[in-house]
Design an enzyme around this catalytic site. Sequence first.
Site, PDB file in Angstrom:
ATOM      1  N   ARG A 123      -6.018  14.966 -14.886  1.00 54.75           N
ATOM      2  CA  ARG A 123      -4.808  15.443 -14.184  1.00 54.75           C
ATOM      3  C   ARG A 123      -5.032  15.708 -12.695  1.00 54.75           C
ATOM      4  NH1 ARG A 123      -3.871  18.383 -19.088  1.00 54.75           N
ATOM      5  NH2 ARG A 123      -2.316  17.250 -20.297  1.00 54.75           N
ATOM      6  N   LYS A 145      -0.403   7.215  -0.231  1.00 57.06           N
ATOM      7  CA  LYS A 145       0.184   6.284  -1.212  1.00 57.06           C
ATOM      8  C   LYS A 145      -0.946   5.642  -1.998  1.00 57.06           C
ATOM      9  CE  LYS A 145       4.631   4.886   0.669  1.00 57.06           C
ATOM     10  NZ  LYS A 145       5.437   3.792   1.212  1.00 57.06           N
ATOM     11  N   GLU A 187      -1.228  -4.372  11.753  1.00 55.95           N
ATOM     12  CA  GLU A 187      -0.627  -3.117  11.270  1.00 55.95           C
ATOM     13  C   GLU A 187      -0.661  -2.055  12.376  1.00 55.95           C
ATOM     14  OE1 GLU A 187       1.181  -2.299   8.752  1.00 55.95           O
ATOM     15  OE2 GLU A 187       0.817  -3.827   7.239  1.00 55.95           O
ATOM     16  N   LYS A 229       0.672   7.436  12.337  1.00 60.08           N
ATOM     17  CA  LYS A 229       1.010   7.378  10.906  1.00 60.08           C
ATOM     18  C   LYS A 229       1.010   8.789  10.313  1.00 60.08           C
ATOM     19  CE  LYS A 229       0.611   5.363   6.482  1.00 60.08           C
ATOM     20  NZ  LYS A 229       0.053   4.409   5.549  1.00 60.08           N
ATOM     21  N   GLU A 239       9.240   9.438   2.061  1.00 64.83           N
ATOM     22  CA  GLU A 239      10.003   8.286   2.557  1.00 64.83           C
ATOM     23  C   GLU A 239      11.507   8.443   2.350  1.00 64.83           C
ATOM     24  OE1 GLU A 239       7.927   4.643   1.720  1.00 64.83           O
ATOM     25  OE2 GLU A 239       9.551   3.435   2.519  1.00 64.83           O
ATOM     26  N   ARG A 243       9.896   7.870   7.487  1.00 65.41           N
ATOM     27  CA  ARG A 243       8.739   7.091   7.019  1.00 65.41           C
ATOM     28  C   ARG A 243       9.067   5.596   6.896  1.00 65.41           C
ATOM     29  NH1 ARG A 243       3.968   8.831   2.714  1.00 65.41           N
ATOM     30  NH2 ARG A 243       2.745   6.961   3.026  1.00 65.41           N
ATOM     31  N   ASN A 247       7.856   0.498   7.732  1.00 66.48           N
ATOM     32  CA  ASN A 247       8.224  -0.753   7.076  1.00 66.48           C
ATOM     33  C   ASN A 247       8.693  -1.830   8.046  1.00 66.48           C
ATOM     34  OD1 ASN A 247       8.195  -1.063   4.114  1.00 66.48           O
ATOM     35  ND2 ASN A 247       8.962   1.035   4.271  1.00 66.48           N
ATOM     36  N   HIS A 250       8.174  -5.500   7.387  1.00 69.05           N
ATOM     37  CA  HIS A 250       7.767  -5.604   5.990  1.00 69.05           C
ATOM     38  C   HIS A 250       8.827  -6.203   5.072  1.00 69.05           C
ATOM     39  CE1 HIS A 250       4.327  -3.374   7.315  1.00 69.05           C
ATOM     40  NE2 HIS A 250       3.802  -3.334   6.104  1.00 69.05           N
ATOM     41  N   HIS A 254       7.104  -8.851   3.050  1.00 73.22           N
ATOM     42  CA  HIS A 254       6.949  -8.833   1.588  1.00 73.22           C
ATOM     43  C   HIS A 254       7.558 -10.088   0.958  1.00 73.22           C
ATOM     44  CE1 HIS A 254       6.403  -4.190   1.561  1.00 73.22           C
ATOM     45  NE2 HIS A 254       5.240  -4.808   1.538  1.00 73.22           N
ATOM     46  N   HIS A 266      -1.688  -9.832   3.819  1.00 72.94           N
ATOM     47  CA  HIS A 266      -0.578  -8.914   4.082  1.00 72.94           C
ATOM     48  C   HIS A 266      -0.247  -8.817   5.580  1.00 72.94           C
ATOM     49  CE1 HIS A 266       1.951  -5.381   3.506  1.00 72.94           C
ATOM     50  NE2 HIS A 266       1.249  -4.756   4.429  1.00 72.94           N
TER      51      HIS A 266
END
Length: 371
Positions: A123, A145, A187, A229, A239, A243, A247, A250, A254, A266
């Site tokens: 946990r 993330k 990035e 960031k 987000e 946030r 993106n 992206h 993506h 990426h």
Amino acid sequence: MNHSFLMKMPIQSPRTYPISVGAKIDDVNAWLPTTGFNQIVIITDNTVKKRYGLDLQSCLKTAGHHCLLFSFPAGEKHKNNKTKQTIENAMLLARCGRDTLILALGGGVVGDLAGFIAATYLRGVPYIQIPTTLLAMVDSSVGGKTGLNTDYGKNLIGAIYQPIAVVADVTLLKSLPKKQIINGLIEALKLFFTCDAKGFYDAHLHLPQLINGDETLLIEMVSRAVKIKAGVVERDEKEQGERSVLNFGHTIGHALEKCSDYTLLHGYAVASGILVEANISSILGILTRESLLKIQYVMSQLGINGKALKKYDLTHLIEATKNDKKACSGNVRYVLLKDIGSVHITNGNYIHAVTDNIVRQAIKNTIEANL
Ligand SMILES: NC(=O)c1ccc[n+]([C@@H]2O[C@H](COP(=O)([O-])OP(=O)(O)OC[C@H]3O[C@@H](n4cnc5c(N)ncnc54)[C@H](O)[C@@H]3O)[C@@H](O)[C@H]2O)c1
């Protein structure tokens, strides 16, 4: 040189954690906490294990710590539940308890997977991100993330779970292929395009030195990117608003990754996405043509231009944008640039619906741009 600062987290405990850019991983006493664990587990991939993992394990053992190392084959396709279970079972078999500290040593694949193991093992146990790619240093190691890929798509299962520290040793980038350095630089540039004009101009001036691994410049750039960031994540961890600026590039990025069956790196997919999304911003009259040209120019210095988009079927590409997580009631929404260093915000909204026709035009313009 070592740039250290604290990241404040509004939701989880601990509320702040140190991010050390320029630390040396073999100087373990400088970055390892002195209390709170009795067992260390390094999680890494097989490539990083050979280059740095085994040495780090010896350093930690010499410093008097119990330290195990578990590794898996490098690559995105191993960021899955099978790898997670294999490592968890090995940890359970070794009787790693709640007094375990996990070190996520590697690129974004290791960071995401090891972070998710830390989030769920017994946990939740503490973990430290030790990024070894530029992309992981400027982006994935910060913000909490974590997660893995499934047969249904990338990063669909995961948790937001903050590390207790991030240790970015830029000397580890010496062994990283140039393509991976550029992947990370993109990035960083994305962060500068959206939030930091000076960061953009500094990076722009020093691109060749950054690509060639100049340590001082890399420390400056990584620190600057990470501060941006960290600031964005501090203000909007889950987000719900700001946030989403992370993106930028992206939505198209993506879609391109999907259309290339994830063979495209990426950062390179995001680079094409940045070109298209800057173009959308320009078509809508939000971004000046002069700023768009500057963005196109800096990308061309990295060998990136719209020609890479030629091989994709436009209809498929636009269709693939519909799966974007920012889409709402069938409308695909984009982060748009107002200027280099700032995004377009209307009534507190950071993302904006754009019609397929405009996206189609922006892709065509990007392919035809003469760079
Ligand atoms: N959590 C987040 O916020 C976030 C953000 C962006 C990307 N990501 C994730 O990050 C992943 C991509 O990360 P990545 O680009 O770092 O790829 P990666 O982790 O696959 O690393 C790229 C390759 O470089 C090798 N490598 C790593 N460090 C090295 C070094 N110092 N020297 C030589 N080789 C080295 C690895 O073994 C691997 O083969 C994706 O899974 C993406 O979803 C997560």
